[in-house]
Write a protein that holds these residues in place. Sequence first.
Motif, PDB file in Angstrom:
ATOM      1  N   MET A  93      18.430   4.079   4.421  1.00  0.00           N
ATOM      2  CA  MET A  93      16.868   4.124   4.438  1.00  0.00           C
ATOM      3  C   MET A  93      16.480   2.767   4.502  1.00  0.00           C
ATOM      4  SD  MET A  93      15.284   6.769   1.876  1.00  0.00           S
ATOM      5  CE  MET A  93      15.106   8.759   2.365  1.00  0.00           C
ATOM      6  N   PRO A  94      15.505   2.492   5.221  1.00  0.00           N
ATOM      7  CA  PRO A  94      14.692   1.025   5.409  1.00  0.00           C
ATOM      8  C   PRO A  94      14.337   0.774   4.074  1.00  0.00           C
ATOM      9  CG  PRO A  94      13.387   2.657   6.498  1.00  0.00           C
ATOM     10  CD  PRO A  94      14.727   3.470   6.221  1.00  0.00           C
ATOM     11  N   ALA A  95      14.011  -0.618   3.788  1.00  0.00           N
ATOM     12  CA  ALA A  95      13.744  -1.228   2.463  1.00  0.00           C
ATOM     13  C   ALA A  95      12.080  -0.526   2.495  1.00  0.00           C
ATOM     14  CB  ALA A  95      13.894  -2.692   2.487  1.00  0.00           C
ATOM     15  N   GLY A  96      11.907  -0.136   1.482  1.00  0.00           N
ATOM     16  CA  GLY A  96      10.292   0.186   1.061  1.00  0.00           C
ATOM     17  C   GLY A  96       9.717  -0.560   0.227  1.00  0.00           C
ATOM     18  N   PRO A  97       8.627   0.115  -0.391  1.00  0.00           N
ATOM     19  CA  PRO A  97       7.991  -0.830  -1.583  1.00  0.00           C
ATOM     20  C   PRO A  97       8.585  -0.888  -2.866  1.00  0.00           C
ATOM     21  CG  PRO A  97       6.690   1.184  -1.054  1.00  0.00           C
ATOM     22  CD  PRO A  97       7.756   1.296  -0.165  1.00  0.00           C
ATOM     23  N   SER A  98       8.518  -1.697  -3.626  1.00  0.00           N
ATOM     24  CA  SER A  98       9.093  -1.653  -4.819  1.00  0.00           C
ATOM     25  C   SER A  98       8.654  -0.602  -5.779  1.00  0.00           C
ATOM     26  CB  SER A  98       8.921  -3.137  -5.518  1.00  0.00           C
ATOM     27  OG  SER A  98       7.683  -3.231  -5.837  1.00  0.00           O
ATOM     28  N   SER A  99       7.403  -0.100  -5.784  1.00  0.00           N
ATOM     29  CA  SER A  99       6.849   0.951  -6.414  1.00  0.00           C
ATOM     30  C   SER A  99       5.877   1.526  -5.659  1.00  0.00           C
ATOM     31  CB  SER A  99       6.493   0.432  -8.047  1.00  0.00           C
ATOM     32  OG  SER A  99       5.012  -0.154  -7.624  1.00  0.00           O
ATOM     33  N   THR A 100       5.414   2.935  -6.386  1.00  0.00           N
ATOM     34  CA  THR A 100       4.442   3.649  -5.528  1.00  0.00           C
ATOM     35  C   THR A 100       3.879   4.770  -6.867  1.00  0.00           C
ATOM     36  OG1 THR A 100       3.614   4.964  -3.847  1.00  0.00           O
ATOM     37  CG2 THR A 100       5.652   5.404  -4.967  1.00  0.00           C
ATOM     38  N   ARG A 101       2.708   5.402  -6.322  1.00  0.00           N
ATOM     39  CA  ARG A 101       2.061   6.143  -7.348  1.00  0.00           C
ATOM     40  C   ARG A 101       3.022   7.335  -7.647  1.00  0.00           C
ATOM     41  NH1 ARG A 101      -3.949   6.281  -7.168  1.00  0.00           N
ATOM     42  NH2 ARG A 101      -3.611   8.602  -7.478  1.00  0.00           N
ATOM     43  N   VAL A 102       3.148   7.927  -8.777  1.00  0.00           N
ATOM     44  CA  VAL A 102       4.036   9.265  -9.144  1.00  0.00           C
ATOM     45  C   VAL A 102       3.617  10.525  -8.343  1.00  0.00           C
ATOM     46  CG1 VAL A 102       2.935   9.926 -11.122  1.00  0.00           C
ATOM     47  CG2 VAL A 102       5.080  10.206 -10.842  1.00  0.00           C
ATOM     48  N   ASP A 103       2.168  10.423  -7.927  1.00  0.00           N
ATOM     49  CA  ASP A 103       1.818  11.792  -7.421  1.00  0.00           C
ATOM     50  C   ASP A 103       2.188  11.472  -5.745  1.00  0.00           C
ATOM     51  OD1 ASP A 103      -0.021   9.994  -6.604  1.00  0.00           O
ATOM     52  OD2 ASP A 103      -1.785  11.158  -6.372  1.00  0.00           O
ATOM     53  N   ARG A 104       2.204  10.507  -5.358  1.00  0.00           N
ATOM     54  CA  ARG A 104       2.636  10.045  -4.089  1.00  0.00           C
ATOM     55  C   ARG A 104       4.281  10.447  -3.892  1.00  0.00           C
ATOM     56  NH1 ARG A 104       0.563   4.793  -0.967  1.00  0.00           N
ATOM     57  NH2 ARG A 104      -1.401   5.898  -0.839  1.00  0.00           N
ATOM     58  N   TRP A 105       4.810   9.994  -4.772  1.00  0.00           N
ATOM     59  CA  TRP A 105       6.364   9.934  -4.681  1.00  0.00           C
ATOM     60  C   TRP A 105       6.691  11.652  -4.819  1.00  0.00           C
ATOM     61  CZ3 TRP A 105      10.407  11.676  -7.738  1.00  0.00           C
ATOM     62  CH2 TRP A 105      11.718  11.005  -7.443  1.00  0.00           C
ATOM     63  N   VAL A 106       6.241  12.001  -5.954  1.00  0.00           N
ATOM     64  CA  VAL A 106       6.406  13.490  -6.024  1.00  0.00           C
ATOM     65  C   VAL A 106       6.462  14.422  -4.746  1.00  0.00           C
ATOM     66  CG1 VAL A 106       5.980  15.605  -7.288  1.00  0.00           C
ATOM     67  CG2 VAL A 106       6.430  13.370  -8.601  1.00  0.00           C
ATOM     68  N   TRP A 107       5.186  14.112  -4.286  1.00  0.00           N
ATOM     69  CA  TRP A 107       4.843  14.687  -2.907  1.00  0.00           C
ATOM     70  C   TRP A 107       5.763  14.436  -1.815  1.00  0.00           C
ATOM     71  CZ3 TRP A 107       2.594  11.986   1.277  1.00  0.00           C
ATOM     72  CH2 TRP A 107       2.176  12.646   2.469  1.00  0.00           C
ATOM     73  N   ALA A 108       6.083  13.081  -1.678  1.00  0.00           N
ATOM     74  CA  ALA A 108       6.997  12.573  -0.354  1.00  0.00           C
ATOM     75  C   ALA A 108       8.375  13.136  -0.660  1.00  0.00           C
ATOM     76  CB  ALA A 108       6.978  10.958  -0.263  1.00  0.00           C
ATOM     77  N   VAL A 109       8.880  13.379  -1.821  1.00  0.00           N
ATOM     78  CA  VAL A 109      10.272  13.920  -2.029  1.00  0.00           C
ATOM     79  C   VAL A 109      10.366  15.354  -1.949  1.00  0.00           C
ATOM     80  CG1 VAL A 109      11.174  11.760  -2.824  1.00  0.00           C
ATOM     81  CG2 VAL A 109      10.368  13.507  -4.337  1.00  0.00           C
ATOM     82  N   ARG A 110       9.283  15.963  -1.654  1.00  0.00           N
ATOM     83  CA  ARG A 110       9.112  17.361  -1.819  1.00  0.00           C
ATOM     84  C   ARG A 110       9.262  18.167  -2.945  1.00  0.00           C
ATOM     85  NH1 ARG A 110       9.399  19.423   3.839  1.00  0.00           N
ATOM     86  NH2 ARG A 110       9.076  17.705   5.250  1.00  0.00           N
ATOM     87  N   LEU A 111       9.055  17.738  -4.136  1.00  0.00           N
ATOM     88  CA  LEU A 111       9.005  18.391  -5.376  1.00  0.00           C
ATOM     89  C   LEU A 111       7.619  19.284  -5.336  1.00  0.00           C
ATOM     90  CD1 LEU A 111      10.454  15.719  -7.698  1.00  0.00           C
ATOM     91  CD2 LEU A 111      11.682  17.555  -6.759  1.00  0.00           C
ATOM     92  N   THR A 112       6.783  18.981  -4.637  1.00  0.00           N
ATOM     93  CA  THR A 112       5.478  19.759  -4.748  1.00  0.00           C
ATOM     94  C   THR A 112       5.014  20.018  -3.094  1.00  0.00           C
ATOM     95  OG1 THR A 112       3.966  18.077  -4.773  1.00  0.00           O
ATOM     96  CG2 THR A 112       4.649  19.165  -6.856  1.00  0.00           C
ATOM     97  N   LYS A 113       4.376  21.057  -2.796  1.00  0.00           N
ATOM     98  CA  LYS A 113       3.857  21.286  -1.499  1.00  0.00           C
ATOM     99  C   LYS A 113       3.061  20.261  -0.884  1.00  0.00           C
ATOM    100  CE  LYS A 113       5.492  26.073  -1.249  1.00  0.00           C
ATOM    101  NZ  LYS A 113       5.078  27.623  -1.009  1.00  0.00           N
ATOM    102  N   THR A 114       2.133  20.065  -2.036  1.00  0.00           N
ATOM    103  CA  THR A 114       0.984  19.097  -1.550  1.00  0.00           C
ATOM    104  C   THR A 114       0.719  18.057  -2.332  1.00  0.00           C
ATOM    105  OG1 THR A 114      -0.777  20.405  -2.681  1.00  0.00           O
ATOM    106  CG2 THR A 114      -0.198  21.202  -0.154  1.00  0.00           C
TER     107      THR A 114
END
Length: 126
Positions: free
Chosen positions: A1-22
């Motif tokens: 995976m390419p280098a991403g940001p060092s941190s992000t919002r938890v709601d965005r991350w949970v959605w991005a890794v498909r733990l929630t649908k939206t």
Amino acid sequence: MPAGPSSTRVDRWVWAVRLTKTRALAAAACRAGHVRVNGDRAKPATSVKVGDEVRVRGEGPERIVEVAHVLERRVGAGPAATAYVDRTPAPPPPEQVAVAAQRDRGAGRPTKRERREIDRLRGREH
């Protein structure tokens, strides 16, 4: 995976890794107290970084994951699975799960005597 940001919002991350649908469901889960980061209740804007433990209670059992890669955008299922390490314990075998009591169809509500027997079985004697 390419280098991403060092941190992000938890709601965005949970959605991005498909733990929630939206993302809206991810934010709602955070506001309801169903998301924890390193043991603490997380607001939607709580930041997550590599190595953090995230616990999400959703439709099924609680998921316990460790952040392996920070994502801000939703990706396919394959790359999303590599963004975290799943630490969720295995469910108990079916023979260890207690079977819920079933009444015969058409038997109606339990009588007072039956209810007291049920309470005695469950250890709720009065």
